[in-house]
Design an enzyme around this catalytic site. Structure first.
Site, PDB file in Angstrom:
ATOM      1  N   LYS A  48      -2.749  -1.513  -1.200  1.00 20.49           N
ATOM      2  CA  LYS A  48      -1.237  -1.964  -1.294  1.00 20.49           C
ATOM      3  C   LYS A  48      -0.652  -3.202  -0.772  1.00 20.49           C
ATOM      4  CE  LYS A  48      -0.314   2.533  -1.928  1.00 20.49           C
ATOM      5  NZ  LYS A  48       0.565   4.182  -1.662  1.00 20.49           N
ATOM      6  N   GLY A  75      -9.232  -1.868   9.572  1.00 23.60           N
ATOM      7  CA  GLY A  75     -10.550  -1.039   9.110  1.00 23.60           C
ATOM      8  C   GLY A  75     -11.385  -0.875   7.960  1.00 23.60           C
ATOM      9  N   GLY A 111      -3.430  -2.367  12.133  1.00 22.75           N
ATOM     10  CA  GLY A 111      -2.146  -2.588  12.252  1.00 22.75           C
ATOM     11  C   GLY A 111      -1.997  -4.019  13.719  1.00 22.75           C
TER      12      GLY A 111
HETATM   13  P1  AMP Z   1      -5.967  -0.923   2.565  1.00 26.90           P
HETATM   14  O1  AMP Z   1      -6.010   0.110   3.535  1.00 26.90           O
HETATM   15  O2  AMP Z   1      -4.410  -1.826   2.006  1.00 26.90           O
HETATM   16  O3  AMP Z   1      -6.595  -2.143   3.216  1.00 26.90           O
HETATM   17  O4  AMP Z   1      -6.447  -0.337   1.413  1.00 26.90           O
HETATM   18  C1  AMP Z   1      -7.715  -0.695   0.742  1.00 26.90           C
HETATM   19  C2  AMP Z   1      -8.248   0.676   0.012  1.00 26.90           C
HETATM   20  O5  AMP Z   1      -8.335  -0.229  -0.908  1.00 26.90           O
HETATM   21  C3  AMP Z   1     -10.054   0.837  -0.159  1.00 26.90           C
HETATM   22  O6  AMP Z   1     -10.506   1.865   0.157  1.00 26.90           O
HETATM   23  C4  AMP Z   1     -10.230  -0.005  -1.899  1.00 26.90           C
HETATM   24  O7  AMP Z   1     -10.863   1.173  -2.462  1.00 26.90           O
HETATM   25  C5  AMP Z   1      -8.814   0.032  -2.094  1.00 26.90           C
HETATM   26  N1  AMP Z   1      -8.963  -0.543  -3.189  1.00 26.90           N
HETATM   27  C6  AMP Z   1      -9.338  -2.297  -3.281  1.00 26.90           C
HETATM   28  N2  AMP Z   1      -8.864  -2.467  -4.467  1.00 26.90           N
HETATM   29  C7  AMP Z   1      -8.924  -1.805  -5.365  1.00 26.90           C
HETATM   30  C8  AMP Z   1      -8.749  -1.833  -6.671  1.00 26.90           C
HETATM   31  N3  AMP Z   1      -8.542  -2.840  -7.498  1.00 26.90           N
HETATM   32  N4  AMP Z   1      -8.297  -0.407  -7.052  1.00 26.90           N
HETATM   33  C9  AMP Z   1      -7.972   0.597  -6.432  1.00 26.90           C
HETATM   34  N5  AMP Z   1      -7.840   0.497  -5.105  1.00 26.90           N
HETATM   35  C10 AMP Z   1      -8.504  -0.634  -4.491  1.00 26.90           C
END
Ligand code: AMP
Length: 394
Positions: A197, A353, A376
């Protein structure tokens, strides 16, 4: 902050806040001991300097006392790693704990029960903090991962130790590694940011635009940027309420002369499953019924080229759904290029993480310069925010 290295602690009880928030499997077995091993240098230093370690930590997010989140298994593991007896006390501030600690002697090591069995811990309750402070004469914070929160055992407790509080060796290393990225980095300085996100990382993206030369964006968050640029992203992850933020980031990058690099192609799937990809398309031409789950081969080449010509690299967030083998190539390739660049002399820092989980999955941990334990906390430090627990130490 005072220097722990030279401080005599002869027969002094030393309260050490560590981060023993270790991963556990369904049988409550510890699946990764890195956080325990990482705290050992500070514990040993306290012993060498003559002190009696009284270790405190949280584990998980219990709402109240919860035996599945006891630190008892951690005490056993720590004893094994240090090859010393570790006395586990099954509370933090009870009469029994206080009486046991008041008769403690040099040579003993104590670990208290999970701080979060008390709701006062996360509430930052000062009476609880005062009780914790009464257990020792000196305080050390070695838990970078929680330093962005004003909890009782970090921010609160430090206020009751006036001249006798210290930064632990791990915390010191974390800060100096972050500073070597942010204060005077060798250039070009590239940040590689991914993950699901954009909403959770807008502030850090904006702040990075003040210091980096190149900003590479991959993962789920990239699709919001592509949507902002009117690309067709099918059913890919998108935060429609962050389109404006994405446009603001694109604008600020231009103004600050930062090379903002987005993926140029995408590996797509009909459903969110670990199955063979249904197509590889240009990033702005994803079929309407498909979603992008990884960066494509052209993006991999582009990102790798930029990473290999960098002298400082910060990496936070995967380039795709790396947990699915069919969509892990982008994250693996970026991880490998960061290691190659590091091998050639660049300084690389990985934090957050999921990036850590990714480099562990791909066995790349030894190839990067530094792995920050605090996701964080690291992001907030990089945003230029003052971390409450660090402030309380000074
Ligand atoms: P974050 O905690 O925001 O760093 O997000 C990490 C998560 O983002 C991981 O579990 C990934 O599987 C997910 N992620 C990465 N790329 C994508 C994508 N193209 N679509 C959906 N989820 C994603």
């Amino acid at each position: 902050m005072q220097n722990l290295k030279t401080q005599s602690l002869k027969n002094t009880r030393v309260l050490i806040r560590v981060d023993f928030n270790v991963p556990l499997n369904e049988s409550q077995e510890i699946t990764d001991i890195s956080r325990i091993s990482a705290a050992v240098p500070t514990i040993k230093k306290v012993i060498v300097n003559g002190g009696i370690p009284i270790i405190i930590s949280h584990l998980g997010r219990p709402k109240c006392k919860d035996s599945t989140l006891s630190l008892y298994p951690v005490a056993k593991k720590l004893a094994k790693i240090m090859n010393k007896n570790v006395i586990f006390l099954d509370d933090c501030i009870s009469k029994k704990v206080k009486s046991k600690l008041s008769s403690s002697t040099y040579g003993e090591i104590y670990l208290l029960e999970n701080l979060r069995f008390y709701k006062e811990e996360t509430n930052g309750d000062l009476s609880f903090a005062k009780e914790l402070a009464s257990l020792a004469d000196v305080y050390i914070n070695d838990a970078f991962g929680t330093s962005h929160r004003a909890h009782a055992s970090t921010y609160g407790v430090a206020q009751f130790f006036k001249g006798n509080k210290y930064c632990g060796l791990l915390l010191e290393k974390e800060i100096s590694s972050l500073n070597s990225v942010f204060k005077n980095p060798s250039r070009p300085f590239t940040a590689v940011i991914g993950g699901a996100k954009i909403s959770s990382k807008i502030d850090v993206l904006l702040s990075l635009l003040n210091s980096v030369d190149k900003l590479i964006i991959g993962g789920g968050m990239a699709y919001t940027f592509i949507a902002a640029k009117k690309g067709k992203i099918g059913r890919s992850l998108v935060e429609n309420n962050k389109i404006k933020a994405a446009l603001e980031i694109i604008k600020k990058a231009k103004e600050n002369n930062v090379n903002l690099i987005l993926p140029i192609d995408s590996v797509n799937s009909i459903s969110f499953k670990d199955q063979l990809a249904s197509s590889v398309s240009e990033i702005n031409k994803i079929p309407a019924n498909e979603m992008g789950l990884d960066i494509g081969p052209k993006s991999i080449d582009l990102f790798n080229k930029e990473i290999l010509s960098s002298k400082t690299i910060l990496w936070n967030g995967p380039m795709g759904v790396f947990e699915f083998n069919n969509f892990s190539k982008g994250t693996l390739s970026v991880g490998k290029s960061i290691c190659e660049s590091t091998y050639k002399g660049a300084f690389s820092l990985v934090g957050g993480g999921d990036s850590i989980a990714a480099i562990k999955k791909f066995n790349l941990t030894d190839g990067v310069s530094y792995i920050s334990t605090g996701g964080g906390a690291m992001l907030e430090y990089l945003e230029g925010k003052e971390l409450p627990a660090l402030k309380a130490l000074s």
